[in-house]
Design a protein around this motif. Structure first.
Motif, mmCIF file in Angstrom:
data_model
loop_
_atom_site.group_PDB
_atom_site.id
_atom_site.type_symbol
_atom_site.label_atom_id
_atom_site.label_comp_id
_atom_site.label_asym_id
_atom_site.label_seq_id
_atom_site.Cartn_x
_atom_site.Cartn_y
_atom_site.Cartn_z
ATOM 1 N N GLY A 123 1.123 -1.026 -0.254
ATOM 2 C CA GLY A 123 -0.025 0.128 -0.326
ATOM 3 C C GLY A 123 0.907 0.939 0.682
ATOM 4 O O GLY A 123 0.508 2.183 -0.923
ATOM 5 N N SER A 124 1.735 1.278 0.718
ATOM 6 C CA SER A 124 3.513 2.068 0.685
ATOM 7 C C SER A 124 3.353 2.426 -0.427
ATOM 8 O O SER A 124 3.276 3.198 -0.818
ATOM 9 N N VAL A 125 3.394 1.184 -1.537
ATOM 10 C CA VAL A 125 4.346 1.751 -2.676
ATOM 11 C C VAL A 125 3.113 2.340 -4.025
ATOM 12 O O VAL A 125 3.602 3.498 -4.417
ATOM 13 N N CYS A 126 1.511 2.226 -3.190
ATOM 14 C CA CYS A 126 0.857 2.698 -4.235
ATOM 15 C C CYS A 126 0.919 4.232 -4.040
ATOM 16 O O CYS A 126 0.427 5.026 -4.624
ATOM 17 N N LEU A 127 0.985 4.750 -2.457
ATOM 18 C CA LEU A 127 0.468 5.797 -1.915
ATOM 19 C C LEU A 127 1.645 6.498 -2.892
ATOM 20 O O LEU A 127 1.993 7.779 -2.973
ATOM 21 N N GLY A 128 3.173 5.643 -2.390
ATOM 22 C CA GLY A 128 4.433 6.567 -3.339
ATOM 23 C C GLY A 128 4.130 7.076 -4.257
ATOM 24 O O GLY A 128 4.901 8.264 -5.224
ATOM 25 N N LEU A 129 3.301 5.966 -5.281
ATOM 26 C CA LEU A 129 3.733 6.278 -6.506
ATOM 27 C C LEU A 129 2.899 7.327 -6.729
ATOM 28 O O LEU A 129 2.867 7.943 -7.937
ATOM 29 N N VAL A 130 1.591 7.259 -6.246
ATOM 30 C CA VAL A 130 0.901 8.569 -6.477
ATOM 31 C C VAL A 130 1.462 9.585 -5.986
ATOM 32 O O VAL A 130 1.778 10.758 -7.077
ATOM 33 N N ASN A 131 1.900 10.069 -4.886
ATOM 34 C CA ASN A 131 2.396 11.227 -4.475
ATOM 35 C C ASN A 131 4.307 11.442 -5.756
ATOM 36 O O ASN A 131 4.136 13.195 -5.582
ATOM 37 N N ALA A 132 4.470 10.611 -5.863
ATOM 38 C CA ALA A 132 5.787 10.687 -6.402
ATOM 39 C C ALA A 132 4.617 11.330 -8.351
ATOM 40 O O ALA A 132 5.529 12.224 -8.677
ATOM 41 N N ALA A 133 4.393 11.051 -8.896
ATOM 42 C CA ALA A 133 3.709 11.742 -10.055
ATOM 43 C C ALA A 133 3.232 12.777 -9.834
ATOM 44 O O ALA A 133 3.054 13.720 -10.793
ATOM 45 N N LEU A 134 1.956 13.389 -8.520
ATOM 46 C CA LEU A 134 1.883 14.776 -8.434
ATOM 47 C C LEU A 134 3.130 15.512 -8.853
ATOM 48 O O LEU A 134 2.903 16.812 -8.478
ATOM 49 N N ALA A 135 4.243 14.954 -7.442
ATOM 50 C CA ALA A 135 5.206 15.640 -7.104
ATOM 51 C C ALA A 135 6.096 16.053 -8.484
ATOM 52 O O ALA A 135 6.305 17.148 -8.341
ATOM 53 N N ALA A 136 5.598 15.457 -9.644
ATOM 54 C CA ALA A 136 6.301 15.583 -10.875
ATOM 55 C C ALA A 136 6.118 16.739 -11.419
ATOM 56 O O ALA A 136 6.071 16.492 -12.530
ATOM 57 N N GLY A 137 4.289 16.706 -11.305
ATOM 58 C CA GLY A 137 3.501 17.682 -12.136
ATOM 59 C C GLY A 137 2.312 17.361 -12.911
ATOM 60 O O GLY A 137 1.385 17.447 -13.632
ATOM 61 N N TRP A 138 2.656 15.615 -12.584
ATOM 62 C CA TRP A 138 1.136 14.749 -13.393
ATOM 63 C C TRP A 138 0.231 14.531 -12.514
ATOM 64 O O TRP A 138 0.250 14.871 -10.751
ATOM 65 N N GLY A 139 -1.222 14.200 -13.292
ATOM 66 C CA GLY A 139 -1.625 13.856 -12.048
ATOM 67 C C GLY A 139 -2.173 12.589 -12.159
ATOM 68 O O GLY A 139 -1.699 11.604 -12.886
ATOM 69 N N ALA A 140 -2.985 12.010 -11.009
ATOM 70 C CA ALA A 140 -2.552 10.832 -10.182
ATOM 71 C C ALA A 140 -3.358 9.706 -9.395
ATOM 72 O O ALA A 140 -4.113 10.756 -8.747
ATOM 73 N N SER A 141 -3.882 8.916 -9.562
ATOM 74 C CA SER A 141 -4.843 8.622 -8.920
ATOM 75 C C SER A 141 -5.255 6.694 -8.755
ATOM 76 O O SER A 141 -4.211 6.031 -9.687
ATOM 77 N N TRP A 142 -5.147 6.490 -7.826
ATOM 78 C CA TRP A 142 -4.720 4.899 -7.110
ATOM 79 C C TRP A 142 -6.543 4.485 -7.120
ATOM 80 O O TRP A 142 -7.766 4.538 -6.114
ATOM 81 N N LEU A 143 -6.924 3.484 -7.625
ATOM 82 C CA LEU A 143 -8.483 2.904 -7.981
ATOM 83 C C LEU A 143 -7.393 1.519 -7.795
ATOM 84 O O LEU A 143 -6.576 0.731 -7.990
ATOM 85 N N THR A 144 -8.977 0.758 -7.960
ATOM 86 C CA THR A 144 -9.224 -0.991 -7.256
ATOM 87 C C THR A 144 -10.554 -1.229 -8.379
ATOM 88 O O THR A 144 -10.739 -1.300 -9.516
ATOM 89 N N GLY A 145 -11.416 -1.887 -7.473
ATOM 90 C CA GLY A 145 -12.555 -2.032 -7.845
ATOM 91 C C GLY A 145 -12.477 -3.275 -8.736
ATOM 92 O O GLY A 145 -11.692 -4.222 -7.939
ATOM 93 N N TRP A 146 -13.622 -3.985 -9.072
ATOM 94 C CA TRP A 146 -13.871 -5.348 -9.765
ATOM 95 C C TRP A 146 -12.648 -5.601 -10.506
ATOM 96 O O TRP A 146 -12.699 -6.927 -10.266
ATOM 97 N N ALA A 154 -8.614 -10.708 -12.812
ATOM 98 C CA ALA A 154 -7.144 -10.163 -11.896
ATOM 99 C C ALA A 154 -5.927 -11.120 -12.880
ATOM 100 O O ALA A 154 -5.038 -10.940 -13.242
ATOM 101 N N GLN A 155 -6.237 -12.070 -11.891
ATOM 102 C CA GLN A 155 -5.210 -13.349 -12.613
ATOM 103 C C GLN A 155 -5.496 -13.687 -13.777
ATOM 104 O O GLN A 155 -3.763 -13.791 -14.525
ATOM 105 N N ASP A 156 -6.358 -13.777 -14.920
ATOM 106 C CA ASP A 156 -6.171 -13.226 -16.402
ATOM 107 C C ASP A 156 -5.316 -12.219 -16.614
ATOM 108 O O ASP A 156 -4.123 -12.139 -17.705
#
Length: 196
Positions: A123-146, A154-156
């Motif tokens: 989970g920390s990697v997920c947040l770290g990636l969102v924050n890194a993208a935002l800090a670099a000026g990109w838009g970013a979002s963490w999603l899951t869903g079905w 997901a396996q396939d």
């Protein structure tokens, strides 16, 4: 206020105090190229990782892969009987995304580090990636869903191994119009101070 004897980083504190994910549906191209994304990924994996187990792996989904997964989500989702109100969201997550990184939780067999700590690391990697993208000026979002949680899909889609599962689908692109600020937690209501 306590004086901090360490060397503060006001710019980083300002970023953390004001950061916010961007809704995935507002992201457009261009997305970071491989060199730029590699820098973001390198920052993201500087996550808490007790025992240096790396209980995660990353799958970068570029345009052709996203198109393939959108088709797979439509076909497999219908075959699985995914509810009509949920099916389109899963398909759109791939069809509309400029770039997506799947963060896959990879359990490591060890008595030294409990599974929950490995999960929290992913989970920390997920947040770290969102924050890194935002800090670099990109838009970013963490999603899951079905599309992340339905094991057969997901396996396939992601080639999951035994015990693996998707911790997050991190969408990264160019930010459209910034969303309005949303209410934030009341720190006083959720914080207990213990002084003795």
């Amino acid at each position: 206020m306590t004086i901090n004897p360490a060397r503060p980083n006001p710019a980083a504190m300002e970023f953390l105090a004001t950061r916010r994910s961007r809704p995935a549906k507002t992201l457009t191209g261009p997305a970071p190229d491989r060199a730029a994304l590699t820098s973001l990924l390198t920052s993201a994996v500087r996550a808490p990782d007790h025992g240096k187990l790396e209980p995660w792996r990353l799958i970068v989904l570029e345009r052709a892969a996203l198109d393939r997964l959108a088709r797979l989500a439509a076909d497999k989702g219908a075959a699985l009987g995914i509810a009509p109100d949920k099916l389109p969201k899963g398909v759109a997550q791939f069809a509309d995304s400029p770039l997506c990184v799947a963060v896959v939780y990879v359990p490591r067999s060890t008595e030294k580090v409990p599974e929950i700590e490995q999960i929290l690391s992913a989970g920390s990697v997920c947040l770290g990636l969102v924050n890194a993208a935002l800090a670099a000026g990109w838009g970013a979002s963490w999603l899951t869903g079905w599309v992340a949680h339905e094991r057969g899909f997901a396996q396939d889609a992601f080639g999951l191994g035994k015990g693996e599962w998707v911790a997050g689908l991190i969408h990264i692109g160019t930010e459209g119009s910034p969303p309005p600020e949303r209410p934030r937690p009341d720190i006083d209501a959720i914080t207990t101070w213990v002084s003795a």
